[in-house]
Scaffold this motif. Structure first.
Motif, PDB file in Angstrom:
ATOM      1  N   TRP A 158      23.402 -11.384   4.253  1.00  0.00           N
ATOM      2  CA  TRP A 158      22.876 -12.743   4.355  1.00  0.00           C
ATOM      3  C   TRP A 158      21.476 -12.742   4.963  1.00  0.00           C
ATOM      4  O   TRP A 158      20.607 -13.481   4.527  1.00  0.00           O
ATOM      5  CB  TRP A 158      23.798 -13.634   5.181  1.00  0.00           C
ATOM      6  CG  TRP A 158      23.157 -14.966   5.438  1.00  0.00           C
ATOM      7  CD1 TRP A 158      22.675 -15.430   6.606  1.00  0.00           C
ATOM      8  CD2 TRP A 158      22.868 -15.967   4.461  1.00  0.00           C
ATOM      9  NE1 TRP A 158      22.114 -16.666   6.439  1.00  0.00           N
ATOM     10  CE2 TRP A 158      22.214 -17.015   5.121  1.00  0.00           C
ATOM     11  CE3 TRP A 158      23.095 -16.080   3.091  1.00  0.00           C
ATOM     12  CZ2 TRP A 158      21.799 -18.166   4.466  1.00  0.00           C
ATOM     13  CZ3 TRP A 158      22.670 -17.218   2.453  1.00  0.00           C
ATOM     14  CH2 TRP A 158      22.029 -18.241   3.136  1.00  0.00           C
ATOM     15  N   ARG A 159      21.242 -11.920   5.977  1.00  0.00           N
ATOM     16  CA  ARG A 159      19.921 -11.853   6.598  1.00  0.00           C
ATOM     17  C   ARG A 159      18.865 -11.374   5.606  1.00  0.00           C
ATOM     18  O   ARG A 159      17.756 -11.901   5.559  1.00  0.00           O
ATOM     19  CB  ARG A 159      19.940 -10.950   7.816  1.00  0.00           C
ATOM     20  CG  ARG A 159      20.633 -11.582   8.992  1.00  0.00           C
ATOM     21  CD  ARG A 159      20.563 -10.701  10.206  1.00  0.00           C
ATOM     22  NE  ARG A 159      21.211 -11.347  11.335  1.00  0.00           N
ATOM     23  CZ  ARG A 159      21.316 -10.826  12.519  1.00  0.00           C
ATOM     24  NH1 ARG A 159      20.793  -9.627  12.759  1.00  0.00           N
ATOM     25  NH2 ARG A 159      21.920 -11.466  13.485  1.00  0.00           N
ATOM     26  N   VAL A 160      19.199 -10.371   4.818  1.00  0.00           N
ATOM     27  CA  VAL A 160      18.258  -9.870   3.813  1.00  0.00           C
ATOM     28  C   VAL A 160      18.010 -10.926   2.747  1.00  0.00           C
ATOM     29  O   VAL A 160      16.854 -11.176   2.362  1.00  0.00           O
ATOM     30  CB  VAL A 160      18.771  -8.551   3.184  1.00  0.00           C
ATOM     31  CG1 VAL A 160      17.962  -8.163   1.967  1.00  0.00           C
ATOM     32  CG2 VAL A 160      18.755  -7.436   4.220  1.00  0.00           C
TER      33      VAL A 160
ATOM     34  N   THR B 209      26.958 -10.113   7.157  1.00  0.00           N
ATOM     35  CA  THR B 209      25.883 -10.668   7.976  1.00  0.00           C
ATOM     36  C   THR B 209      24.543 -10.042   7.615  1.00  0.00           C
ATOM     37  O   THR B 209      23.533 -10.742   7.479  1.00  0.00           O
ATOM     38  CB  THR B 209      26.185 -10.444   9.469  1.00  0.00           C
ATOM     39  OG1 THR B 209      27.442 -11.020   9.779  1.00  0.00           O
ATOM     40  CG2 THR B 209      25.112 -11.063  10.339  1.00  0.00           C
ATOM     41  N   SER B 210      24.530  -8.746   7.446  1.00  0.00           N
ATOM     42  CA  SER B 210      23.289  -8.063   7.063  1.00  0.00           C
ATOM     43  C   SER B 210      22.822  -8.506   5.681  1.00  0.00           C
ATOM     44  O   SER B 210      21.626  -8.723   5.463  1.00  0.00           O
ATOM     45  CB  SER B 210      23.488  -6.549   7.077  1.00  0.00           C
ATOM     46  OG  SER B 210      23.841  -6.112   8.368  1.00  0.00           O
TER      47      SER B 210
ATOM     48  N   ARG C  61      14.143 -18.257   2.768  1.00  0.00           N
ATOM     49  CA  ARG C  61      12.987 -18.707   3.556  1.00  0.00           C
ATOM     50  C   ARG C  61      11.746 -18.971   2.714  1.00  0.00           C
ATOM     51  O   ARG C  61      11.104 -20.007   2.880  1.00  0.00           O
ATOM     52  CB  ARG C  61      12.659 -17.687   4.642  1.00  0.00           C
ATOM     53  CG  ARG C  61      13.410 -17.919   5.903  1.00  0.00           C
ATOM     54  CD  ARG C  61      12.707 -17.190   7.026  1.00  0.00           C
ATOM     55  NE  ARG C  61      13.646 -16.431   7.803  1.00  0.00           N
ATOM     56  CZ  ARG C  61      13.339 -15.413   8.555  1.00  0.00           C
ATOM     57  NH1 ARG C  61      12.108 -14.992   8.628  1.00  0.00           N
ATOM     58  NH2 ARG C  61      14.249 -14.788   9.254  1.00  0.00           N
TER      59      ARG C  61
ATOM     60  N   SER D 141      18.293 -14.134   3.048  1.00  0.00           N
ATOM     61  CA  SER D 141      17.514 -15.205   3.669  1.00  0.00           C
ATOM     62  C   SER D 141      16.052 -14.811   3.791  1.00  0.00           C
ATOM     63  O   SER D 141      15.158 -15.611   3.511  1.00  0.00           O
ATOM     64  CB  SER D 141      18.090 -15.523   5.049  1.00  0.00           C
ATOM     65  OG  SER D 141      17.318 -16.484   5.701  1.00  0.00           O
ATOM     66  N   TRP D 142      15.795 -13.580   4.195  1.00  0.00           N
ATOM     67  CA  TRP D 142      14.424 -13.096   4.378  1.00  0.00           C
ATOM     68  C   TRP D 142      13.686 -12.994   3.046  1.00  0.00           C
ATOM     69  O   TRP D 142      12.514 -13.332   2.945  1.00  0.00           O
ATOM     70  CB  TRP D 142      14.453 -11.729   5.062  1.00  0.00           C
ATOM     71  CG  TRP D 142      13.153 -11.049   5.156  1.00  0.00           C
ATOM     72  CD1 TRP D 142      12.039 -11.454   5.835  1.00  0.00           C
ATOM     73  CD2 TRP D 142      12.796  -9.809   4.541  1.00  0.00           C
ATOM     74  NE1 TRP D 142      11.028 -10.543   5.687  1.00  0.00           N
ATOM     75  CE2 TRP D 142      11.463  -9.519   4.891  1.00  0.00           C
ATOM     76  CE3 TRP D 142      13.476  -8.910   3.734  1.00  0.00           C
ATOM     77  CZ2 TRP D 142      10.816  -8.389   4.463  1.00  0.00           C
ATOM     78  CZ3 TRP D 142      12.830  -7.775   3.318  1.00  0.00           C
ATOM     79  CH2 TRP D 142      11.508  -7.525   3.675  1.00  0.00           C
TER      80      TRP D 142
END
Length: 97
Positions: A20-22, A17-18, A29, A24-25
């Motif tokens: 994927w968030r990185v 999850t972490s 995006r 994505s950021w």
């Protein structure tokens, strides 16, 4: 023994999850925003990972400051050469991705 398996699964989920968030950021995006702005007709430089146009911008600034200043009211090429060049290339409605 079963608690270790459960903790391992939770740790893997947290790490994924972490990650994927990185991702994505840092990548998803900005590329999505770039695509949407291009669909609306805005042009500009393509997105570059993390540092973008920083190297090119600093190189242009150092070149502009190394030359003697002209005695004119047009100070944009001297003060902000990177933005001046982009406005010259892409027009006044360019996007700085």
């Amino acid at each position: 023994m079963e608690t270790w398996v459960a903790l391992s699964i939770v740790a893997v989920v947290v790490v994924l999850t972490s990650a994927w968030r990185v991702l994505s950021w840092v990548w998803v995006r900005p590329k999505t925003l770039e695509r949407r702005l291009r669909e609306q007709g805005l042009t500009g430089n393509s997105y570059r990972l993390l540092f973008g146009d920083l190297k090119e911008s600093s190189k242009m600034t150092s070149q502009a400051w190394s030359t003697p200043i002209n005695f004119t009211n047009d100070i944009a090429p001297r003060v902000v050469p990177f933005f001046h060049q982009n406005v010259h290339n892409y027009g006044i409605y360019y996007s700085y991705f």
